[in-house]
Design a protein around this motif. Sequence first.
Motif, mmCIF file in Angstrom:
data_model
loop_
_atom_site.group_PDB
_atom_site.id
_atom_site.type_symbol
_atom_site.label_atom_id
_atom_site.label_comp_id
_atom_site.label_asym_id
_atom_site.label_seq_id
_atom_site.Cartn_x
_atom_site.Cartn_y
_atom_site.Cartn_z
ATOM 1 N N ALA A 17 131.243 -82.403 90.371
ATOM 2 C CA ALA A 17 130.919 -82.803 89.011
ATOM 3 C C ALA A 17 129.519 -83.881 89.545
ATOM 4 O O ALA A 17 129.837 -84.902 90.086
ATOM 5 C CB ALA A 17 131.848 -83.628 88.318
ATOM 6 N N PRO A 18 128.621 -83.669 88.646
ATOM 7 C CA PRO A 18 127.371 -84.434 88.825
ATOM 8 C C PRO A 18 127.516 -85.766 88.264
ATOM 9 O O PRO A 18 128.598 -85.882 87.403
ATOM 10 C CB PRO A 18 126.163 -83.673 87.981
ATOM 11 C CG PRO A 18 126.770 -82.159 87.441
ATOM 12 C CD PRO A 18 128.266 -82.454 87.681
ATOM 13 N N ALA A 19 126.838 -86.681 88.965
ATOM 14 C CA ALA A 19 126.925 -88.071 88.393
ATOM 15 C C ALA A 19 126.233 -88.277 87.220
ATOM 16 O O ALA A 19 125.112 -87.543 87.219
ATOM 17 C CB ALA A 19 126.438 -89.137 89.703
ATOM 18 N N PRO A 20 126.308 -89.508 86.632
ATOM 19 C CA PRO A 20 125.340 -89.824 85.249
ATOM 20 C C PRO A 20 124.194 -90.147 85.792
ATOM 21 O O PRO A 20 124.093 -90.516 86.696
ATOM 22 C CB PRO A 20 126.007 -90.857 84.700
ATOM 23 C CG PRO A 20 127.703 -90.879 84.953
ATOM 24 C CD PRO A 20 127.455 -90.194 86.578
ATOM 25 N N ALA A 21 123.049 -89.753 85.170
ATOM 26 C CA ALA A 21 121.547 -90.104 85.541
ATOM 27 C C ALA A 21 121.118 -91.403 84.769
ATOM 28 O O ALA A 21 119.940 -91.765 85.020
ATOM 29 C CB ALA A 21 120.733 -88.811 85.077
ATOM 30 N N ALA A 22 122.101 -91.936 83.957
ATOM 31 C CA ALA A 22 121.690 -93.214 83.327
ATOM 32 C C ALA A 22 122.878 -94.055 83.140
ATOM 33 O O ALA A 22 124.090 -93.576 83.475
ATOM 34 C CB ALA A 22 120.966 -92.892 81.960
ATOM 35 N N ASN A 23 122.756 -94.962 82.006
ATOM 36 C CA ASN A 23 123.847 -95.791 81.762
ATOM 37 C C ASN A 23 124.920 -95.211 80.698
ATOM 38 O O ASN A 23 124.913 -95.404 79.410
ATOM 39 C CB ASN A 23 123.343 -97.156 81.059
ATOM 40 C CG ASN A 23 124.447 -98.245 81.047
ATOM 41 O OD1 ASN A 23 125.781 -98.204 81.603
ATOM 42 N ND2 ASN A 23 124.251 -99.356 80.232
ATOM 43 N N TYR A 24 125.828 -94.297 81.349
ATOM 44 C CA TYR A 24 127.046 -93.511 80.323
ATOM 45 C C TYR A 24 127.756 -93.160 81.332
ATOM 46 O O TYR A 24 127.668 -93.074 82.524
ATOM 47 C CB TYR A 24 126.269 -92.586 79.465
ATOM 48 C CG TYR A 24 125.423 -91.384 80.342
ATOM 49 C CD1 TYR A 24 126.285 -90.433 80.580
ATOM 50 C CD2 TYR A 24 124.471 -91.306 80.643
ATOM 51 C CE1 TYR A 24 125.813 -89.230 81.364
ATOM 52 C CE2 TYR A 24 123.633 -90.427 81.187
ATOM 53 C CZ TYR A 24 124.304 -89.477 81.455
ATOM 54 O OH TYR A 24 123.792 -88.204 82.269
ATOM 55 N N VAL A 25 129.035 -92.923 80.599
ATOM 56 C CA VAL A 25 130.068 -91.801 81.730
ATOM 57 C C VAL A 25 129.925 -90.657 81.744
ATOM 58 O O VAL A 25 129.540 -89.993 80.565
ATOM 59 C CB VAL A 25 131.571 -92.523 81.111
ATOM 60 C CG1 VAL A 25 131.581 -94.290 81.569
ATOM 61 C CG2 VAL A 25 131.847 -92.423 79.792
ATOM 62 N N GLY A 38 126.521 -84.527 78.196
ATOM 63 C CA GLY A 38 125.356 -83.488 78.219
ATOM 64 C C GLY A 38 125.295 -83.200 79.752
ATOM 65 O O GLY A 38 124.913 -84.092 80.457
ATOM 66 N N GLN A 39 125.303 -81.887 80.157
ATOM 67 C CA GLN A 39 125.071 -81.499 81.499
ATOM 68 C C GLN A 39 123.790 -80.777 81.339
ATOM 69 O O GLN A 39 123.720 -79.727 80.445
ATOM 70 C CB GLN A 39 126.153 -80.435 82.007
ATOM 71 C CG GLN A 39 127.753 -81.287 82.028
ATOM 72 C CD GLN A 39 127.568 -82.394 82.854
ATOM 73 O OE1 GLN A 39 127.455 -82.021 84.140
ATOM 74 N NE2 GLN A 39 127.725 -83.794 82.377
ATOM 75 N N ILE A 40 122.785 -81.163 82.477
ATOM 76 C CA ILE A 40 121.711 -80.468 82.508
ATOM 77 C C ILE A 40 121.434 -79.376 83.372
ATOM 78 O O ILE A 40 122.340 -79.267 84.332
ATOM 79 C CB ILE A 40 120.671 -81.395 82.911
ATOM 80 C CG1 ILE A 40 120.771 -81.842 84.158
ATOM 81 C CG2 ILE A 40 120.329 -82.525 81.477
ATOM 82 C CD1 ILE A 40 119.631 -82.925 84.589
ATOM 83 N N SER A 41 120.775 -78.215 83.009
ATOM 84 C CA SER A 41 120.626 -77.165 83.959
ATOM 85 C C SER A 41 119.688 -77.370 85.208
ATOM 86 O O SER A 41 118.800 -77.837 85.487
ATOM 87 C CB SER A 41 119.390 -76.250 83.236
ATOM 88 O OG SER A 41 118.201 -76.539 82.867
ATOM 89 N N GLN A 42 120.876 -77.082 86.467
ATOM 90 C CA GLN A 42 120.432 -77.182 87.661
ATOM 91 C C GLN A 42 121.477 -76.365 88.409
ATOM 92 O O GLN A 42 122.676 -75.963 87.846
ATOM 93 C CB GLN A 42 120.768 -78.526 88.030
ATOM 94 C CG GLN A 42 122.084 -79.226 87.885
ATOM 95 C CD GLN A 42 122.082 -80.694 88.258
ATOM 96 O OE1 GLN A 42 121.371 -81.109 89.113
ATOM 97 N NE2 GLN A 42 123.150 -81.329 87.561
ATOM 98 N N ASN A 43 120.970 -75.917 89.696
ATOM 99 C CA ASN A 43 121.840 -75.067 90.741
ATOM 100 C C ASN A 43 121.704 -75.827 91.983
ATOM 101 O O ASN A 43 121.045 -76.867 92.106
ATOM 102 C CB ASN A 43 121.422 -73.858 90.414
ATOM 103 C CG ASN A 43 119.831 -73.314 90.810
ATOM 104 O OD1 ASN A 43 119.369 -74.437 91.412
ATOM 105 N ND2 ASN A 43 119.329 -72.502 90.248
#
Length: 152
Positions: A17-25, A38-43
Motif C-alpha cells: 500500500a502506498p504511503a500518504p504524500a502529505a498530512n493525512y492517513v 485518494g490513490q493516484i495513478s502510478q505503476n
Amino acid sequence: MTIEARLAELGVTLPDAPAPAANYVPFVITGNLVHVSGQISQNEAGLITGKLGADLSVEQGAAAAQRCAISLLSQVRRACGGDLSRLVRTVKLVGFVNSTPDFTDQPKVINGASDFMVAALGEAGRHARSAVSAASLPFGVAVEIEGIFEIR
C-alpha cells in the motif's frame, strides 16, 4: 473463488500500500466501512501523468484508473491486516480525471477502475460512483480515485 485467486487469474499482484504524500492517513475504518484516501495513478515505473483530452487517450486514462483501483485494494488489504477475505464489497468510488475543459469522457476513464473492481471481486465489486473532471491533480497525475469499502 477468493479475491487472491481472481487477482492471480487477472495477472495482478497487489503492491504494498502506498504511503500518504502529505498530512493525512491512507484509510479510516469506522464501523464496517473503510474510507480509503485518494490513490493516484502510478505503476512500477512511477507516476502516470498527463491530461486527458491533450496528452492521453481515453484508453490510457482507463489504464491509469485501473492502477488507482489496484492501489485502493492494496490499502484495503492493509486495513484488513493483510486478509482480503474480510472485504465484503466495494461501496463507492469517486474518480477525478485530469482533463481539458472540453473533455467529456470522464466516465469512460473511470470505467478502468470500475471494470477492474468487478473483474477482481465479482458482484461484490459493483458500486456507486462519481466521475468528475479536474483542472489539475497532485504531481500532474492523470487520475485520482478514492473509495469506500465494506469489511467484516
